[in-house]
Design a protein around this motif. Structure first.
Motif, PDB file in Angstrom:
ATOM      1  N   ALA A   1      55.575   0.050  52.752  1.00 41.47           N
ATOM      2  CA  ALA A   1      54.857   0.494  53.301  1.00 41.47           C
ATOM      3  C   ALA A   1      53.681  -0.164  54.056  1.00 41.47           C
ATOM      4  CB  ALA A   1      53.989   1.694  53.358  1.00 41.47           C
TER       5      ALA A   1
ATOM      6  N   TRP B   1      55.741  -2.861  55.740  1.00 43.42           N
ATOM      7  CA  TRP B   1      56.123  -2.606  56.713  1.00 43.42           C
ATOM      8  C   TRP B   1      54.790  -3.116  58.247  1.00 43.42           C
ATOM      9  CZ3 TRP B   1      60.155   0.834  58.457  1.00 43.42           C
ATOM     10  CH2 TRP B   1      60.560   1.295  59.922  1.00 43.42           C
ATOM     11  N   ARG B   2      53.293  -2.255  57.564  1.00 39.63           N
ATOM     12  CA  ARG B   2      52.604  -1.980  58.252  1.00 39.63           C
ATOM     13  C   ARG B   2      52.147  -3.970  58.972  1.00 39.63           C
ATOM     14  NH1 ARG B   2      50.221  -0.066  62.782  1.00 39.63           N
ATOM     15  NH2 ARG B   2      48.022   0.078  62.351  1.00 39.63           N
TER      16      ARG B   2
ATOM     17  N   GLY C   1      59.858  -4.060  53.627  1.00 38.65           N
ATOM     18  CA  GLY C   1      59.258  -3.394  54.392  1.00 38.65           C
ATOM     19  C   GLY C   1      58.934  -4.021  55.320  1.00 38.65           C
TER      20      GLY C   1
ATOM     21  N   LEU D   1      57.414   2.218  46.875  1.00 38.56           N
ATOM     22  CA  LEU D   1      56.931   2.971  48.694  1.00 38.56           C
ATOM     23  C   LEU D   1      55.269   2.983  48.553  1.00 38.56           C
ATOM     24  CD1 LEU D   1      57.613   6.216  47.470  1.00 38.56           C
ATOM     25  CD2 LEU D   1      59.014   4.464  48.983  1.00 38.56           C
TER      26      LEU D   1
END
Length: 124
Positions: free
Chosen positions: A113, A116-117, A48, A109
């Motif tokens: 996330a 990624w953020r 991510g 997940l």
């Protein structure tokens, strides 16, 4: 050159998966496949972050760390096998299998996330 990067990342990722799985299992026991959960969640966070960084990272790093390392470090097949093995262990095993699926999906997940953020924020 891409093939070499993927091979190198994969070689390191596979060894790391083995070591993390063994260390986690030694500490947490075998009631649930904790080692597989840890590698899948950690690998999801890393992948991510790589995706979240996007063009802020050189392309070769995505091949080495994303495709190679994360591809070998994480394992869907072992997750599937261990879940089926849990489910075959009677009623209690079925509940543990369901718990394993739920925790793996939510934590994986969520970690992807979050990675990624954080990477998107860090690379602008």
């Amino acid at each position: 050159m891409t093939l070499v990067l993927v091979l190198l990342g994969g070689a390191v990722g596979a060894v790391c998966r083995f070591l993390v799985d063994r260390a986690t299992t030694a500490r947490a026991g075998t009631a649930l496949p904790w080692g597989t959960l840890v590698v899948n969640v950690a690998g999801s966070a890393l992948l991510g972050a790589i995706a979240g960084a996007g063009s802020g990272l050189p392309g070769w790093l995505g091949q080495l760390a994303g495709t190679g390392f994360c591809g070998a470090f994480t394992t869907y097949s072992t997750f599937g096998y261990e879940t089926v093995r849990l489910a075959a262990d009677g009623t209690g095993g079925r509940y543990r299998a369901l718990f394993n699926v739920a925790v793996t999906l939510v934590a994986g997940l969520g970690a992807a996330a979050l990675g990624w953020r954080l990477a998107a924020l860090a690379t602008g």
